[in-house]
Design an enzyme around this catalytic site. Structure first.
Site, mmCIF file in Angstrom:
data_model
loop_
_atom_site.group_PDB
_atom_site.id
_atom_site.type_symbol
_atom_site.label_atom_id
_atom_site.label_comp_id
_atom_site.label_asym_id
_atom_site.label_seq_id
_atom_site.Cartn_x
_atom_site.Cartn_y
_atom_site.Cartn_z
ATOM 1 N N LYS A 96 18.191 61.145 26.806
ATOM 2 C CA LYS A 96 18.841 60.560 25.628
ATOM 3 C C LYS A 96 19.008 59.057 25.821
ATOM 4 O O LYS A 96 19.398 58.611 26.910
ATOM 5 C CB LYS A 96 20.221 61.230 25.448
ATOM 6 C CG LYS A 96 20.934 60.866 24.145
ATOM 7 C CD LYS A 96 22.299 61.571 24.077
ATOM 8 C CE LYS A 96 22.980 61.393 22.736
ATOM 9 N NZ LYS A 96 24.290 62.054 22.682
ATOM 10 N N SER A 171 25.133 64.041 18.058
ATOM 11 C CA SER A 171 24.300 62.858 18.128
ATOM 12 C C SER A 171 22.982 63.060 18.870
ATOM 13 O O SER A 171 22.043 62.299 18.673
ATOM 14 C CB SER A 171 25.068 61.736 18.829
ATOM 15 O OG SER A 171 25.327 62.078 20.189
ATOM 16 N N SER A 195 27.895 66.874 20.786
ATOM 17 C CA SER A 195 26.588 66.221 20.628
ATOM 18 C C SER A 195 25.443 66.849 21.411
ATOM 19 O O SER A 195 24.286 66.503 21.192
ATOM 20 C CB SER A 195 26.691 64.743 21.011
ATOM 21 O OG SER A 195 27.372 64.036 20.005
#
Lengths: 540, 501
Positions: A96, A171, A195
């Site tokens: 990420k 997210s 997330s």
């Protein structure tokens, strides 16, 4: 899963689990370069273009292949060095883009860090490098991890591989979509309020938020320090356990890192037995407000666990109803302070005011005005307000008290049950744009995942099937007491195998085939979308 | 614009001063408060930094254990209670010398609290200053304003920032309001800061050099009419960085406040900047109690737990307290009470100790520091220790005097040369051609000339009035430009005149 040999096409190779890839690499049936190239080819095929998944903000082709070649060379040479290779050596992974990496840009999904290269590696990235796992690239996210749909990325949204018009969650939509679209076997995510788990739920993948402090946060760009946690994203429960084992354990660079040695999570995932375990349904986390198809799949999972010998009990966590409200005070408060450092003075974007004197306040102001998106500004303003003198006790102070009450709810619940269970998200994936202008509706998506962050307990989301009304994936969430992450893998692996037996294979086998967007003739909209994503596909 | 002031005497007649001090002590740990970067003074800008000190994305702080130990030691030496657990907080404000745009500092949970320090004033009076707290925090970077007026931020073209100091561990020692000092307030201010400096130096936890900013003082002053209990409005004079400046700044602020109050205006609550050149303060920014730093507990750090065992272990390692050390030094050096108090008040006790350690006797060390150096420091308006006299220089000069190579007058001249950077004492003696004239030939000539010039004096001496000899000796010394040994000149004159000395 069908068995494959070294002559199998790369399209079959990319569908293998990380555990299976690791076995084949160890057995010499396939090389890491072949595996890594297969995923890079898949990224090139499905990630770009007008209707691409857009899971990646940066693809790390050269370095990934170099690490793969290094692993292959060590294996080929044999001897002690080959023996000492980590189990996951040569298995590629996506990271990420909130987690800093040397040699690749780190943007946090924000314009304010466009083009920034970290001078240091996050601890988890160091551990990936120590295990010699090729890093395929950096995945898309809501700006600074603030969002539940990845639509708040400054570099454009990621699409859900199950339906390209829908959100992949957030997210960490990029990491989940990359794994769901077979662009990577594994990914790292971060979970502040869901997330990792919510994107897992809506993309039919597995995501784990470990116990707070069990995985180092050093090098994860902080949103809310007391809630953030890095964790694994994968297609199987065992794969998450394998990755968790690589990244977890004490780190002297993170003061909140737990000193305890990590439990054997892989063994727990392989144990596969729930006989006699008490599994608690949280009264407040299902039913009203939850989509019918979500509720149905949830009930089926309970039935399967019961059949496997688990005892299903109901627990009540009456303070969970305050969790979302308290979360939206604590998270923005901490974020408002954590994001203060992005001011254009030392790194990243610097925007000078168009007119008037160039004072430092004005340069900081115009940099932040231009560099941050609306959702980030919204949370900074909210948090600044909540911490202000005269409001602190009413907002931040009260929210911390709620946090204590939620911890007590968990303590009481875990006195009655070994593991708790709930749907991961109240709905399946919604349409891109559907909730973009309704922040409160967006925030409600995390209602079931937030309590774990507020209490620091671990949570795992795994695919629970497809909702009847829309055919989209439903996530089942398991929660365990702090430092008992192993229980999640133990119960998760059992439920996964029972469900897959019912489905006749992994849920992702039922996902639609993605078309090769790399063959599309570029259109005007393509050009626009490529321009909006400057680092995408490049290697810096 | 200069502010109006009242004379100190008049101010004292009308008002009662209340003081308060925040003394920042930079700890001399090897590494910084929250990072592994070196804590070193004076290196190239931005070299003693790592990603943590620069506030890079993703970094986390880790508390320096030695800094905690040093803080506990300071707390114990200030007779404070040590908190069993305490936390850091974030003080949020945007400023480019603060890389995270918040300072990690203790706020409502200091590591040490409720202490006191007994201060001895110049006449031996004891005064107790109560300590409210001693808390830990990190230092900021250093800004240098380029262009514009005299390094001030106003009117500068641009500013440079050096983060070497960013993250250096600090302990801030805060007093309770100090009442009842009356006209001794300026003296007490100086003595208090001197005592704190002495303590941290003695503990070995700080280099304690005020000129380097290791010890920095913010002085709060307010006045109230005699007999009134409620405090007046205070000003906070920032970064008063020498002991003399502390005394002067407090005195000045008392005089300034008195003039403001006399004019019927309210004192403005604000920070003031001390200017050594004009010995006055100017207005900084207005500071109200409502300044909103949005403090909240630092979520990246866990609470610090100071077990009682650990505190007692640290207490056992504390060196001799300064008051006892003074008693010991006075006895060792054989100074009278008055001599010793003068030494302490002049702020040269440490310097004398170092000079004795370098090989001088206690008498010689005192003679040099009190007789030569303190006066020069006063003229230069600096603390004696800041003048730059090395103990070795004194030892060397003294050796030359005792060996008869130069006399005391020449030695003083050599000292000036050393301070002017002309070289070592030996080099200066050589360069300036300084040496006692020990060949009697030229002396006898000069004596003859002097006797011839003052025949009446010569007669007086011959007649038994030996005390008149000074005039002749003076004449000889003048003729030899001071390079003669006065004792030898005296001998020779008496010989010449056939008088018994």
């Amino acid at each position: 899963m069908t068995e494959l040999n070294s002559t199998d096409s790369s399209s079959a190779l990319i569908r293998l689990s990380a555990a299976r890839l690791a076995q084949k690499l160890a057995a010499g049936e396939v090389t890491s370069v072949e595996v890594t190239q297969a995923f890079l080819d898949r990224i090139a095929a499905v990630d770009g273009g007008h209707r691409g998944v857009h899971a990646f903000l940066h693809v790390n082709t050269e370095e990934a292949l170099a690490v793969a070649a290094e692993v292959d060379a060590i294996r080929a040479a044999g001897g002690a060095a080959a023996e000492e290779l980590h189990e996951l050596a040569g298995v590629p992974i996506a990271v990420k883009d909130l987690i800093v990496t040397i040699g690749q840009p780190t943007t946090a999904g924000s314009k304010i860090l466009e083009g920034w290269h970290s001078p240091y590696d996050a601890t988890v990235v160091k551990r990936l490098r120590d295990a010699k796992m090729p890093i395929l690239g950096k995945t898309n996210l809501d700006e600074f991890a603030m969002g539940s749909s990845t639509e708040h990325s400054a570099y454009g949204p990621t699409r859900n591989p199950w339906d390209l018009d829908r959100i992949p969650g957030g997210s960490g939509g990029g990491s989940a979509a990359a794994v769901a679209a077979f662009e990577a076997p594994l990914a790292l995510g971060t979970d502040t309020g869901g997330s990792i788990r919510q994107p897992g739920a809506v993309t039919g993948t597995v995501g784990v938020k470990p116990t707070y402090g069990s995985v180092s946060r050093y090098g994860a760009i902080a949103m809310a320090s007391s809630l953030d946690q890095i964790g694994p994203v994968s297609r199987t429960v065992l794969d998450s356990a394998l990755l968790h084992q690589v990244i977890g354990g004490h780190d002297p660079f993170d003061s909140t890192s737990l000193p305890d040695p990590l439990e054997d999570l892989v063994a727990a995932a392989r144990l596969g037995n729930v006989n006699g375990m008490k599994i608690g349904i949280i009264k407040e986390l299902h039913g009203e407000g939850y989509q019918a198809g979500v509720e149905n799949r949830f009930n089926e999972s309970l039935e399967l666990l019961k059949q496997a010998g688990a005892e299903i009990v109901e627990v009540s966590c009456p303070n969970f109803k305050y969790a979302l409200g308290a979360y939206y005070l604590i998270m923005p408060s901490e974020a408002s302070s954590n994001l203060a450092k992005f001011d254009g003075v030392r790194y990243g974007l610097r925007v000078l005011p168009e007119e008037g004197p160039l004072t430092i306040e004005r340069v900081m102001g115009s940099t932040r005005a231009a560099g941050f998106g609306d959702e980030v500004k919204r949370r900074i303003i909210l948090g600044t307000y909540a911490l202000s003198a005269g409001y602190y006790d009413a907002y931040y102070g009260s929210a911390q008290k709620v946090r204590t009450l939620i911890q007590r709810d968990f303590e009481a619940a875990f006195a009655q049950a070994d593991v708790l269970i709930s749907p991961t998200a109240p709905t399946t994936a919604f349409k891109l744009g559907e909730k973009l202008n309704d922040p409160l509706a967006m925030y409600l998506n995390d209602v079931a995942t937030i309590p774990a962050n507020m209490a620091g307990v671990p949570g795992l989301s795994l695919p629970g099937g497809l909702a009847d009304e829309d055919g989209l994936p439903v996530g089942i969430q398991l929660l365990a007491p702090a430092r008992q992450d192993a229980r999640l893998y133990r119960v998760g692996a059992v439920l996964e195998s029972l469900l897959e037996a019912q489905w006749g294979g992994p849920l992702l086998d039922r996902a639609p085939e993605l078309t090769d967007t790399s063959l599309e003739a570029p259109s005007l909209t393509d050009a626009a979308s490529i321009e909006a994503v400057p680092s995408h596909g490049g290697s810096h | 614009m200069t502010d109006a002031t009242l004379s100190f005497e008049e101010a004292m007649e009308k008002y009662d001063p209340v003081l308060g001090f925040e003394v920042h002590v930079e700890l001399n740990t090897k590494t910084k408060m929250f990072s592994s970067a070196p804590n070193v003074f004076g290196d190239e800008p931005n070299t003693n930094v790592n990603e943590v000190d620069l506030g890079m994305p993703g970094v986390l702080p880790v508390v320096n254990k030695t800094a905690i130990e040093s803080s506990i030691k300071i707390g114990l030496a200030l007779n404070c209670k040590i908190a069993e657990t305490c936390r850091f907080a974030r003080k949020n404000y945007f400023y480019p010398d603060t890389p995270k745009n918040f300072q990690t500092s203790q706020y409502d949970e200091p590591i040490a609290y409720d202490g006191y320090l007994d201060i001895e004033l110049s006449d031996g009076t004891m005064f107790r200053v109560e300590i409210e707290r001693a808390h830990m925090e990190e230092d900021a970077g250093k800004l240098t304003h380029m262009g514009g007026a005299a390094g001030r931020i106003q009117g500068a073209d641009y500013s440079l920032v050096d983060y070497n100091r960013s993250g250096v561990p600090l302990v801030e020692i805060v007093t309770k309001p100090i009442q009842g000092a009356g006209s001794r307030a300026p003296e007490l201010a100086k003595a208090y800061v001197a005592a704190v400096r002495e303590i941290v130096k003695n503990l070995g936890v700080s280099d304690a050099k005020m000129e380097r900013g290791n010890v920095r003082c913010d002085a709060n002053v307010s006045l109230r009419p005699h007999g009134r209990e409620r405090f007046g409005i205070r000003s906070e004079t920032k970064n008063v960085n020498s002991l003399r400046a502390v005394e002067h700044a407090v005195r000045y602020e008392i005089q300034r406040h008195a003039a403001v109050l006399d004019s019927g205006e309210p004192v403005i609550q604000e920070t003031r900047h001390w200017h050594e050149d004009t010995r006055s303060t100017t207005s900084g920014r207005a500071k109200s109690d409502a300044d909103d730093y949005r403090y909240f507990p630092e979520p990246d750090l866990v609470p610090i737990v100071a077990s009682r065992e650990w505190v007692e272990e640290l207490r056992a390692t504390l060196p001799e307290p300064p008051a006892e050390r003074r008693k010991r030094l006075q006895a060792d050096w054989g100074y009278s009470d008055l001599e010793f108090r003068d030494v302490v008040n002049a702020g040269v006790m440490d310097e004398i100790e170092e000079t004795i350690a370098a090989g001088a006797t206690a008498t010689v060390a005192r003679k040099w520091w009190m007789g030569e150096i303190v006066g020069r420091a006063k003229n230069a308006d600096v603390d004696p220790g800041q003048l730059g006299v090395k103990p070795e220089t004194i030892v060397e000069l003294n050796k030359m005097v005792e060996g008869g190579k130069i006399n005391n007058k020449m030695a003083a001249e050599v000292l000036d040369g050393v301070l002017a950077g002309e070289g070592t004492p030996a080099e200066i003696v050589e360069k300036r051609g300084l040496a006692v004239v020990s060949d009697d030939g030229p002396l006898l000539e000069a004596i003859d000339a002097a006797l011839a010039a003052q025949p009446d004096v010569a007669d007086k001496i011959r007649g038994g009035k030996v005390q008149a000899i000074g005039a002749i000796v003076g004449g000889v010394m003048k003729a030899t430009r001071g390079q003669a040994d006065a004792g030898r000149v005296r001998e020779l004159i008496l010989q010449k005149l056939g008088v018994e000395g």
